[in-house]
Write an enzyme that holds these catalytic residues in place. Structure first.
Site, PDB file in Angstrom:
ATOM      1  N   CYS A 117       0.817  -1.224   0.000  1.00  0.00           N
ATOM      2  CA  CYS A 117       0.000   0.000   0.000  1.00  0.00           C
ATOM      3  C   CYS A 117       0.849   1.271   0.000  1.00  0.00           C
ATOM      4  O   CYS A 117       0.349   2.351  -0.297  1.00  0.00           O
ATOM      5  CB  CYS A 117      -0.959  -0.001   1.185  1.00  0.00           C
ATOM      6  SG  CYS A 117      -2.016  -1.451   1.206  1.00  0.00           S
ATOM      7  N   HIS A 257      -3.379   6.942   2.976  1.00  0.00           N
ATOM      8  CA  HIS A 257      -3.802   5.678   2.365  1.00  0.00           C
ATOM      9  C   HIS A 257      -5.191   5.343   2.894  1.00  0.00           C
ATOM     10  O   HIS A 257      -5.458   5.447   4.091  1.00  0.00           O
ATOM     11  CB  HIS A 257      -2.803   4.579   2.727  1.00  0.00           C
ATOM     12  CG  HIS A 257      -3.278   3.214   2.375  1.00  0.00           C
ATOM     13  ND1 HIS A 257      -3.805   2.920   1.132  1.00  0.00           N
ATOM     14  CD2 HIS A 257      -3.348   2.070   3.103  1.00  0.00           C
ATOM     15  CE1 HIS A 257      -4.156   1.641   1.111  1.00  0.00           C
ATOM     16  NE2 HIS A 257      -3.888   1.102   2.294  1.00  0.00           N
ATOM     17  N   ASN A 287     -10.156  -0.468   0.224  1.00  0.00           N
ATOM     18  CA  ASN A 287      -8.698  -0.392   0.173  1.00  0.00           C
ATOM     19  C   ASN A 287      -8.190  -0.889  -1.184  1.00  0.00           C
ATOM     20  O   ASN A 287      -8.200  -2.091  -1.454  1.00  0.00           O
ATOM     21  CB  ASN A 287      -8.128  -1.239   1.321  1.00  0.00           C
ATOM     22  CG  ASN A 287      -6.608  -1.190   1.405  1.00  0.00           C
ATOM     23  OD1 ASN A 287      -5.948  -0.700   0.494  1.00  0.00           O
ATOM     24  ND2 ASN A 287      -6.071  -1.694   2.490  1.00  0.00           N
TER      25      ASN A 287
HETATM   26  N1  COA Z   1     -18.597  -9.235   9.226  1.00  0.00           N
HETATM   27  C1  COA Z   1     -19.056  -9.570  10.448  1.00  0.00           C
HETATM   28  N2  COA Z   1     -18.273  -9.956  11.469  1.00  0.00           N
HETATM   29  C2  COA Z   1     -16.955 -10.010  11.221  1.00  0.00           C
HETATM   30  C3  COA Z   1     -16.404  -9.672   9.973  1.00  0.00           C
HETATM   31  C4  COA Z   1     -17.286  -9.297   8.956  1.00  0.00           C
HETATM   32  N3  COA Z   1     -16.857  -8.940   7.724  1.00  0.00           N
HETATM   33  N4  COA Z   1     -15.071  -9.810  10.039  1.00  0.00           N
HETATM   34  C5  COA Z   1     -14.772 -10.212  11.278  1.00  0.00           C
HETATM   35  N5  COA Z   1     -15.918 -10.335  11.997  1.00  0.00           N
HETATM   36  C6  COA Z   1     -16.072 -10.747  13.382  1.00  0.00           C
HETATM   37  C7  COA Z   1     -14.891 -11.554  13.893  1.00  0.00           C
HETATM   38  O1  COA Z   1     -15.028 -12.912  13.501  1.00  0.00           O
HETATM   39  C8  COA Z   1     -15.012 -11.366  15.362  1.00  0.00           C
HETATM   40  O2  COA Z   1     -16.020 -12.211  15.853  1.00  0.00           O
HETATM   41  P1  COA Z   1     -15.830 -12.940  17.276  1.00  0.00           P
HETATM   42  O3  COA Z   1     -15.738 -11.836  18.279  1.00  0.00           O
HETATM   43  O4  COA Z   1     -17.073 -13.752  17.370  1.00  0.00           O
HETATM   44  O5  COA Z   1     -14.576 -13.734  17.146  1.00  0.00           O
HETATM   45  C9  COA Z   1     -15.519  -9.925  15.505  1.00  0.00           C
HETATM   46  O6  COA Z   1     -16.081  -9.586  14.221  1.00  0.00           O
HETATM   47  C10 COA Z   1     -14.443  -8.937  15.850  1.00  0.00           C
HETATM   48  O7  COA Z   1     -13.336  -9.199  15.022  1.00  0.00           O
HETATM   49  P2  COA Z   1     -12.026  -8.322  15.112  1.00  0.00           P
HETATM   50  O8  COA Z   1     -11.057  -8.790  14.072  1.00  0.00           O
HETATM   51  O9  COA Z   1     -11.530  -8.285  16.524  1.00  0.00           O
HETATM   52  O10 COA Z   1     -12.604  -6.894  14.726  1.00  0.00           O
HETATM   53  P3  COA Z   1     -11.904  -5.509  14.649  1.00  0.00           P
HETATM   54  O11 COA Z   1     -12.651  -4.527  15.439  1.00  0.00           O
HETATM   55  O12 COA Z   1     -10.419  -5.607  14.876  1.00  0.00           O
HETATM   56  O13 COA Z   1     -12.116  -5.106  13.119  1.00  0.00           O
HETATM   57  C11 COA Z   1     -10.874  -5.041  11.076  1.00  0.00           C
HETATM   58  C12 COA Z   1     -11.564  -5.918  12.100  1.00  0.00           C
HETATM   59  C13 COA Z   1     -10.248  -5.929  10.008  1.00  0.00           C
HETATM   60  C14 COA Z   1     -11.895  -4.126  10.423  1.00  0.00           C
HETATM   61  C15 COA Z   1      -9.780  -4.183  11.770  1.00  0.00           C
HETATM   62  O14 COA Z   1      -8.955  -4.985  12.586  1.00  0.00           O
HETATM   63  C16 COA Z   1      -8.912  -3.449  10.792  1.00  0.00           C
HETATM   64  O15 COA Z   1      -9.362  -2.547  10.142  1.00  0.00           O
HETATM   65  N6  COA Z   1      -7.622  -3.783  10.699  1.00  0.00           N
HETATM   66  C17 COA Z   1      -6.745  -3.187   9.736  1.00  0.00           C
HETATM   67  C18 COA Z   1      -6.977  -3.817   8.397  1.00  0.00           C
HETATM   68  C19 COA Z   1      -6.368  -3.039   7.279  1.00  0.00           C
HETATM   69  O16 COA Z   1      -6.760  -1.945   7.021  1.00  0.00           O
HETATM   70  N7  COA Z   1      -5.397  -3.647   6.592  1.00  0.00           N
HETATM   71  C20 COA Z   1      -4.752  -3.085   5.489  1.00  0.00           C
HETATM   72  C21 COA Z   1      -3.729  -2.097   5.936  1.00  0.00           C
HETATM   73  S1  COA Z   1      -2.845  -1.500   4.585  1.00  0.00           S
END
Ligand code: COA
Length: 330
Positions: A117, A257, A287
């Protein structure tokens, strides 16, 4: 504020986005998710998805043609063609060679930059360095990503985040005050496995096991990535402002980004940048890896939000980990 004269400037930009819009509601019928969850955790409402036959090189070439036309430069006038992509059409040769052939940049040296990215910012820096050696006058930096081809459409934790698209910038030696005034880059390969494609390269070529395990698709530890992204983007922003001799108030417009609205807001908060100065379009595209910044700049220009004389801060974070920021006078 300092009065450093920049060495290179971005003369023009272009973008290409595939027509097909995939909404969060569409995703509800593919994986177990909801519009509400995606919007609340990411700010994304829809993204573009390229048809199977549309390549990253094609999208990049379309964006490049627009940047060339706006600069009044013909493709054969390009000396260096850099493509940033995490989704090359083939692993060999470089996608830059494919873009070169598509647009007819027959006099260019063409190669890829793999910075995930952060690739657009890395690409601009390579362009700056190349032009500063006097080897060429005109560089095209193209960032093009077909993320839909590398995400696992059975994995709701990743497939909802990404989208397809391309952006391009034409860079040449600056003749005035416009241009790149400061840069900061960093990488940390120890953290590679928080965001990566385990298989499909030379270490683990695709075989039946890989296909069964789906390990040729993107794997991500979302929370770990989130934490590092905010810290790195905020620190990089502060560092580049210091190097450029700018205060936070000197910045007119920020192009972060576009991965997630919560990452963008937290970065702005830690770096002391007000959200009114931050350009956001992650809600419409998700993204698009390295393509997010040039697409955002091109949209901001079209909307009249990006105006001559403005001080810009570009900042990105990606797999690797890689990160970096750039101060640009427009
Ligand atoms: N829809 C519904 N539920 C979802 C889901 C989706 N698309 N994706 C994950 N979940 C669930 C998980 O399974 C988890 O369930 P559980 O509590 O029963 O285990 C719950 O939601 C929370 O998951 P978690 O991963 O802890 O959520 P989060 O608040 O960290 O949000 C992201 C997840 C991916 C949105 C967040 O971590 C994020 O934005 N990370 C950075 C990702 C990114 O931008 N990467 C590229 C960088 S260049």
């Amino acid at each position: 504020m300092t009065t450093v004269n920049p060495f290179v400037e971005i003369v023009s930009t272009g973008r290409y986005l595939p027509d097909r819009i995939m909404t969060n509601q569409d995703l509800e019928s593919i994986v177990q998710t909801t519009d509400e969850w995606i919007v609340e955790r990411t700010g994304i409402r829809e993204r573009r998805v390229a048809p199977p036959e549309m390549t990253a090189a094609y999208m990049g070439a379309e964006a490049a043609r627009i940047a060339l036309e706006r600069a009044g430069v013909t493709a054969d006038g390009v000396d260096l063609l850099i493509v940033s992509t995490a989704t090359p059409d083939r692993l060999l040769p470089a996608s830059a060679c494919d873009v070169q052939a598509l647009i007819g940049a027959s006099n260019a040296v063409a190669f890829d930059v793999i910075g995930a990215c952060t690739g657009f910012i890395y690409g601009l820096t390579v362009a700056e360095g190349y032009l500063s050696t006097g080897r060429g006058k005109i560089t095209l930096v193209v960032a093009t990503e077909k993320m839909s081809s590398i995400v696992d459409w059975e994995d709701r934790t990743t497939c909802v985040l990404f989208g397809d698209g391309a952006g391009a910038a034409l860079v040449r030696k600056s003749e005035g005050e416009r241009g790149i005034l400061g840069t900061h880059h960093q990488s940390d390969g120890k953290l590679a496995e928080l965001l990566y494609r385990p298989a499909g390269g030379a270490a683990i070529p695709v075989d039946q096991d890989v296909l069964r395990d789906r390990s040729h698709f993107v794997k991500m530890a979302g929370r770990g990535v989130f934490k590092h992204a905010v810290r790195a983007m905020a620190n990089s922003s502060i560092e580049v402002l210091e190097r450029t001799g700018w205060e936070v108030d000197d910045v007119d417009l920020v192009f972060p980004h576009q991965a997630n609205i919560r990452i963008i807001e937290a970065t702005a908060r830690y770096a002391g940048l007000p959200m009114e100065k931050v350009f956001v379009n992650v809600d419409r595209y998700g993204n698009m890896s390295s393509a997010t910044i040039p697409v955002a700049m091109d949209e901001a220009l079209e909307e009249g939000r990006l105006k001559p004389g403005m001080n810009l801060l570009l900042v990105a974070f990606g797999a690797g980990f890689t990160w970096g920021a750039m101060a640009v006078r427009w």
